[in-house]
Every structure is written in structure tokens, then in C-alpha cells.
Write a protein that holds these residues in place. Structure first.
Motif, PDB file in Angstrom:
ATOM      1  N   ALA A  35      63.250  39.071  -0.886  1.00  0.00           N
ATOM      2  CA  ALA A  35      61.787  38.985  -1.007  1.00  0.00           C
ATOM      3  C   ALA A  35      61.274  38.092   0.101  1.00  0.00           C
ATOM      4  N   GLY A  36      60.004  38.288   0.480  1.00  0.00           N
ATOM      5  CA  GLY A  36      59.465  37.476   1.558  1.00  0.00           C
ATOM      6  C   GLY A  36      57.959  37.517   1.657  1.00  0.00           C
ATOM      7  N   LEU A  37      57.444  36.781   2.628  1.00  0.00           N
ATOM      8  CA  LEU A  37      56.009  36.656   2.892  1.00  0.00           C
ATOM      9  C   LEU A  37      55.794  36.721   4.397  1.00  0.00           C
ATOM     10  N   THR A  38      54.758  37.447   4.835  1.00  0.00           N
ATOM     11  CA  THR A  38      54.423  37.497   6.256  1.00  0.00           C
ATOM     12  C   THR A  38      52.951  37.173   6.463  1.00  0.00           C
ATOM     13  N   LEU A  39      52.639  36.677   7.649  1.00  0.00           N
ATOM     14  CA  LEU A  39      51.271  36.454   8.104  1.00  0.00           C
ATOM     15  C   LEU A  39      51.118  37.187   9.426  1.00  0.00           C
ATOM     16  N   GLY A  40      49.984  37.825   9.631  1.00  0.00           N
ATOM     17  CA  GLY A  40      49.835  38.581  10.859  1.00  0.00           C
ATOM     18  C   GLY A  40      48.408  38.936  11.191  1.00  0.00           C
ATOM     19  N   TYR A  41      48.296  39.887  12.098  1.00  0.00           N
ATOM     20  CA  TYR A  41      46.996  40.349  12.585  1.00  0.00           C
ATOM     21  C   TYR A  41      47.050  41.873  12.648  1.00  0.00           C
ATOM     22  N   GLY A  42      45.923  42.509  12.372  1.00  0.00           N
ATOM     23  CA  GLY A  42      45.913  43.962  12.408  1.00  0.00           C
ATOM     24  C   GLY A  42      44.506  44.513  12.444  1.00  0.00           C
ATOM     25  N   GLY A  43      44.408  45.810  12.285  1.00  0.00           N
ATOM     26  CA  GLY A  43      43.110  46.450  12.316  1.00  0.00           C
ATOM     27  C   GLY A  43      43.170  47.843  11.719  1.00  0.00           C
ATOM     28  N   SER A  44      41.988  48.421  11.513  1.00  0.00           N
ATOM     29  CA  SER A  44      41.896  49.762  10.947  1.00  0.00           C
ATOM     30  C   SER A  44      40.733  50.506  11.576  1.00  0.00           C
ATOM     31  N   ASP A  45      40.850  51.829  11.616  1.00  0.00           N
ATOM     32  CA  ASP A  45      39.769  52.718  12.032  1.00  0.00           C
ATOM     33  C   ASP A  45      39.241  53.400  10.784  1.00  0.00           C
ATOM     34  N   TRP A 186      47.014  49.319  11.652  1.00  0.00           N
ATOM     35  CA  TRP A 186      48.210  48.741  12.268  1.00  0.00           C
ATOM     36  C   TRP A 186      48.264  47.254  11.958  1.00  0.00           C
ATOM     37  N   VAL A 187      49.470  46.710  11.930  1.00  0.00           N
ATOM     38  CA  VAL A 187      49.657  45.271  11.752  1.00  0.00           C
ATOM     39  C   VAL A 187      50.828  44.802  12.603  1.00  0.00           C
ATOM     40  N   VAL A 188      50.724  43.578  13.083  1.00  0.00           N
ATOM     41  CA  VAL A 188      51.824  42.876  13.754  1.00  0.00           C
ATOM     42  C   VAL A 188      51.954  41.548  13.037  1.00  0.00           C
ATOM     43  N   ARG A 189      53.168  41.225  12.554  1.00  0.00           N
ATOM     44  CA  ARG A 189      53.266  40.048  11.701  1.00  0.00           C
ATOM     45  C   ARG A 189      54.617  39.346  11.806  1.00  0.00           C
ATOM     46  N   LEU A 190      54.607  38.062  11.412  1.00  0.00           N
ATOM     47  CA  LEU A 190      55.814  37.231  11.352  1.00  0.00           C
ATOM     48  C   LEU A 190      55.984  36.743   9.921  1.00  0.00           C
ATOM     49  N   GLY A 191      57.234  36.593   9.495  1.00  0.00           N
ATOM     50  CA  GLY A 191      57.443  36.164   8.126  1.00  0.00           C
ATOM     51  C   GLY A 191      58.790  35.546   7.878  1.00  0.00           C
ATOM     52  N   LEU A 192      59.015  35.215   6.624  1.00  0.00           N
ATOM     53  CA  LEU A 192      60.225  34.561   6.170  1.00  0.00           C
ATOM     54  C   LEU A 192      60.772  35.322   4.981  1.00  0.00           C
ATOM     55  N   ALA A 193      62.069  35.615   4.973  1.00  0.00           N
ATOM     56  CA  ALA A 193      62.709  36.354   3.896  1.00  0.00           C
ATOM     57  C   ALA A 193      63.838  35.537   3.281  1.00  0.00           C
ATOM     58  N   ARG A 194      64.021  35.720   1.988  1.00  0.00           N
ATOM     59  CA  ARG A 194      65.142  35.085   1.266  1.00  0.00           C
ATOM     60  C   ARG A 194      65.979  36.196   0.641  1.00  0.00           C
ATOM     61  N   TYR A 195      67.253  36.254   0.998  1.00  0.00           N
ATOM     62  CA  TYR A 195      68.191  37.223   0.428  1.00  0.00           C
ATOM     63  C   TYR A 195      68.943  36.563  -0.731  1.00  0.00           C
TER      64      TYR A 195
END
Length: 196
Positions: A35-45, A186-195
Motif C-alpha cells: 500500500a502507498g501514497l503519492t503526491l503529484g501534478y496532472g490535468g484533464s481535458d 494525465w498525472v505525474v507523481r512521486l510516492g512511498l510504498a510499504r510492502y
């Protein structure tokens, strides 16, 4: 004496480390639920009645969970994610004008397969699956489409990994005359995951 020496040697930290799975092993990290969480930037048409158009962009937040299987250096899995905007009313920010209406993407979600390759504590993967979106205007428009993307995960420590990912959602607006629909996102994002 030789038996005693062998017993002591096997009990040393260096011997235990030699028997433990290496950090580059897929079984060491990329195997099982996560499970994880990401933060990013994106857009839609967005598309409104009469072919009117609008664009929305801004920050986004997503939570995700999934399961992966490792086969040597190959990794296969399935993942579910929910994209929202923590601290904001809509994904990508405030409503935008689409013709005579205002609209915004309220949330997006996807269910995707993942397939990747591990080398030197790094997983590079491709992903594809189904996407779903809720767009708010004078009413709500629920749209189903496809999702494509790729990403990279790098082991941090233990069973933690950071992630960089880019995704594209494609939809097929039906030209509704009473609401605004999403065309793509579209989205571009960075995050952290825990296995686990």
C-alpha cells in the motif's frame, strides 16, 4: 574442534548475512501485498455540450494498494488506486469554464495490471487497465475508459520503496447535452510504498 569452529562461524553476523536474501532479490521486497501514497501534478481535458472545451490542471493525491508476484527478476501484479485532492474540493483544483458551465473532475480511480523487471534494487514497470472518473458540472458524469502508464520503484530500507509514476486516462465522451464529460487526463507523481 573443527565442529566447534564451524558452529561458531555459522553463528557470526557475517555468516547470517550471507544466508539472508540479498537486497537486490525480488523476493526481498517485490513480493506480496503493498500500500502507498503519492503526491503529484496532472490535468484533464473536459468536453461540454455543443463541443465546448475546458482544461483543468493542478496538484493531486492518490492512495493505492496491490499485490505482486516475483519470478526471478520479473515482477507481475495488480493494483487499485484512488486519485483525489487532499485539502481541495476537486482533483486538479477549482472548477473551470466549459462553455456556459463550470466543471471539475471530482475523483478518478483505476484497476490495473503491472509487469516489470528488477535490477540493482530498482523495479521498472509498465501498467495498463481500466479507469473510472466522476466529473461534476450541473450534474455528475461517470465515465469509464482505459489507463496506460509506466513507473519506477527504488528500494529505500527494509520493505519500503519510493515510486515515480506517470499515468494517462483515456475516455470517450458521448456528446451529452446536459452535462460536462471528461475526455482524457494525465498525472505525474512521486510516492512511498510499504510492502508487507
Amino acid at each position: 574442534m573443527r565442529l566447534l569452529g564451524l558452529t561458531l562461524a555459522l553463528g557470526t553476523p557475517s555468516a547470517a548475512a550471507a544466508q539472508a536474501p540479498s537486497s537486490g532479490s525480488t523476493e526481498f521486497l517485490w513480493s506480496g501485498p503493498y500500500a502507498g501514497l503519492t503526491l503529484g501534478y496532472g490535468g484533464s481535458d473536459l468536453e461540454g455540450p455543443g463541443g465546448t472545451r475546458g482544461e483543468q490542471d493542478g496538484r493531486e493525491t492518490s492512495v493505492y494498494t496491490g499485490f505482486v508476484w516475483a519470478r526471478g527478476q520479473l515482477v507481475f501484479g495488480v493494483e487499485y488506486d484512488l486519485t483525489v485532492n487532499i485539502g481541495g474540493d476537486y482533483v486538479f483544483g477549482d472548477r473551470v469554464e466549459v462553455g456556459s458551465r463550470t466543471a471539475a473532475v471530482d475523483w478518478m480511480t483505476s484497476l490495473r495490471g503491472r509487469m516489470g523487471y528488477v535490477a540493482e534494487d530498482t523495479l521498472v514497470y509498465g501498467t495498463a487497465g481500466l479507469g473510472y472518473s466522476d466529473t461534476v458540472s450541473t450534474g455528475r458524469s461517470y465515465d469509464t475508459g482505459y489507463v496506460l502508464g509506466w513507473g519506477l520503484e527504488r528500494r529505500l530500507a527494509g520493505r519500503w520503496a519510493w515510486r515515480g509514476e506517470a499515468l494517462y486516462w483515456g475516455f470517450s465522451p458521448d456528446g451529452a447535452t446536459d452535462r460536462v464529460e471528461i475526455d482524457d487526463a494525465w498525472v505525474v507523481r512521486l510516492g512511498l510504498a510499504r510492502y508487507f
